[in-house]
Design a protein around this motif. Structure first.
Motif, PDB file in Angstrom:
ATOM      1  N   THR A  15     -31.527 -10.123 -43.328  1.00 18.02           N
ATOM      2  CA  THR A  15     -32.816 -10.746 -43.640  1.00 18.02           C
ATOM      3  C   THR A  15     -33.625 -10.906 -42.356  1.00 18.02           C
ATOM      4  O   THR A  15     -33.072 -10.814 -41.247  1.00 18.02           O
ATOM      5  CB  THR A  15     -32.613 -12.166 -44.225  1.00 18.02           C
ATOM      6  OG1 THR A  15     -32.000 -12.971 -43.211  1.00 18.02           O
ATOM      7  CG2 THR A  15     -31.755 -12.157 -45.474  1.00 18.02           C
ATOM      8  N   TYR A  16     -34.901 -11.194 -42.520  1.00 19.66           N
ATOM      9  CA  TYR A  16     -35.719 -11.444 -41.330  1.00 19.66           C
ATOM     10  C   TYR A  16     -35.206 -12.653 -40.531  1.00 19.66           C
ATOM     11  O   TYR A  16     -35.141 -12.588 -39.294  1.00 19.66           O
ATOM     12  CB  TYR A  16     -37.193 -11.608 -41.719  1.00 19.66           C
ATOM     13  CG  TYR A  16     -38.082 -11.752 -40.509  1.00 19.66           C
ATOM     14  CD1 TYR A  16     -38.401 -10.654 -39.715  1.00 19.66           C
ATOM     15  CD2 TYR A  16     -38.580 -12.996 -40.140  1.00 19.66           C
ATOM     16  CE1 TYR A  16     -39.183 -10.785 -38.583  1.00 19.66           C
ATOM     17  CE2 TYR A  16     -39.375 -13.136 -39.008  1.00 19.66           C
ATOM     18  CZ  TYR A  16     -39.673 -12.034 -38.237  1.00 19.66           C
ATOM     19  OH  TYR A  16     -40.446 -12.172 -37.112  1.00 19.66           O
ATOM     20  N   PRO A  17     -34.803 -13.759 -41.201  1.00 18.37           N
ATOM     21  CA  PRO A  17     -34.208 -14.855 -40.421  1.00 18.37           C
ATOM     22  C   PRO A  17     -32.980 -14.418 -39.608  1.00 18.37           C
ATOM     23  O   PRO A  17     -32.742 -14.942 -38.516  1.00 18.37           O
ATOM     24  CB  PRO A  17     -33.839 -15.898 -41.494  1.00 18.37           C
ATOM     25  CG  PRO A  17     -34.868 -15.680 -42.561  1.00 18.37           C
ATOM     26  CD  PRO A  17     -35.080 -14.190 -42.599  1.00 18.37           C
ATOM     27  N   ASP A  18     -32.214 -13.442 -40.118  1.00 13.95           N
ATOM     28  CA  ASP A  18     -31.091 -12.909 -39.316  1.00 13.95           C
ATOM     29  C   ASP A  18     -31.629 -12.263 -38.039  1.00 13.95           C
ATOM     30  O   ASP A  18     -31.078 -12.443 -36.955  1.00 13.95           O
ATOM     31  CB  ASP A  18     -30.320 -11.825 -40.091  1.00 13.95           C
ATOM     32  CG  ASP A  18     -29.488 -12.392 -41.227  1.00 13.95           C
ATOM     33  OD1 ASP A  18     -29.232 -13.609 -41.231  1.00 13.95           O
ATOM     34  OD2 ASP A  18     -29.102 -11.595 -42.115  1.00 13.95           O
ATOM     35  N   LEU A  19     -32.706 -11.488 -38.206  1.00  8.61           N
ATOM     36  CA  LEU A  19     -33.295 -10.810 -37.040  1.00  8.61           C
ATOM     37  C   LEU A  19     -33.793 -11.849 -36.026  1.00  8.61           C
ATOM     38  O   LEU A  19     -33.620 -11.690 -34.816  1.00  8.61           O
ATOM     39  CB  LEU A  19     -34.452  -9.903 -37.492  1.00  8.61           C
ATOM     40  CG  LEU A  19     -35.212  -9.172 -36.386  1.00  8.61           C
ATOM     41  CD1 LEU A  19     -34.310  -8.197 -35.630  1.00  8.61           C
ATOM     42  CD2 LEU A  19     -36.420  -8.415 -36.949  1.00  8.61           C
ATOM     43  N   LEU A  20     -34.388 -12.929 -36.544  1.00  9.70           N
ATOM     44  CA  LEU A  20     -34.853 -14.000 -35.656  1.00  9.70           C
ATOM     45  C   LEU A  20     -33.683 -14.692 -34.961  1.00  9.70           C
ATOM     46  O   LEU A  20     -33.762 -14.999 -33.766  1.00  9.70           O
ATOM     47  CB  LEU A  20     -35.648 -15.044 -36.445  1.00  9.70           C
ATOM     48  CG  LEU A  20     -37.110 -14.747 -36.742  1.00  9.70           C
ATOM     49  CD1 LEU A  20     -37.746 -15.957 -37.408  1.00  9.70           C
ATOM     50  CD2 LEU A  20     -37.882 -14.366 -35.479  1.00  9.70           C
TER      51      LEU A  20
END
Ligand SMILES: [Zn+2]
Length: 208
Positions: A40-45
């Motif tokens: 997910t994008y939060p993982d990328l963050l």
């Protein structure tokens, strides 16, 4: 067995270069069940925070921003994974003394031209440095430092010392900066020990 406590925000950083650590956000590449840490994008963050691309306050701001544009956040996460796989294929080819596929280089160059467009030279304490962050109103700016890192490695002597973990199931890449260039494992404590343990086990079976 998958270790549930590991996530994008606490993965071991053993690559020696930002772009190689980015490649290592997919685990067990050589198996039928690779483990993805960028879901997910939060993982990328979380990963960007972990490696120092984002400050804690930037991470909070980007998290809030992503909530307001979830479709775009999903797109950026997919783009991150596609970028990672392109860089992976290029570096694996180099590691195997092969030429990277022209398609992969062309794809990487597309990412690079986007990242360079967002880059500036800024005044630093002892001279000048790159600011690759660009427009921080965009969700994908966190990829720019990774793209720049891959470009830097590609044009450097580092390409001679990019190695793949000796456990083909692991699939992690790293820069071998050891003096004798004989590093075999991404992590001696992990893959190295596992190999040692299985050698010991096989020996015991043979000795019956
Ligand atoms: Zn390994």
């Amino acid at each position: 067995m998958t270790d549930k406590t590991r996530n994008a925000g606490n993965l071991k950083l053993l690559g020696g270069r930002l772009c190689l650590d980015f490649i290592n956000t997919l685990d067990w590449r050589g198996t039928e069940t690779p483990v993805e840490f960028l879901n997910t994008y939060p993982d990328l963050l979380a990963w960007s925070r972990h490696v120092g691309i984002c400050t804690p306050s930037e991470t909070r701001r980007m998290t809030e921003m992503a909530k307001g544009c979830q479709a775009e956040a999903r797109r950026v996460c997919k783009r991150a994974v596609a970028l990672r796989e392109t860089i992976y294929r290029i570096f694996v080819a180099i590691n195997q003394n092969k030429n990277p596929a022209p398609k992969d280089l062309a794809e990487f160059n597309q990412y690079l031209s986007g990242a360079l467009k967002a880059s500036q030279i800024i005044r630093a304490k002892d001279g000048y440095s790159w600011n690759t962050a660009g427009d921080k109103a965009r969700l994908d700016w966190v990829l720019n430092p990774v793209i720049r890192s891959a470009a830097d490695v590609l044009v450097s002597d580092d390409t001679k010392n990019i190695k793949a973990c000796a456990d083909p199931a692991c699939g992690w890449l790293f820069l071998d900066s050891s003096r004798n260039k004989r590093r075999r494992w991404c992590d001696m404590q992990d893959c190295g020990n596992r190999a040692k343990a299985s050698r010991f086990y096989r020996k015991k079976i043979r000795q019956g």
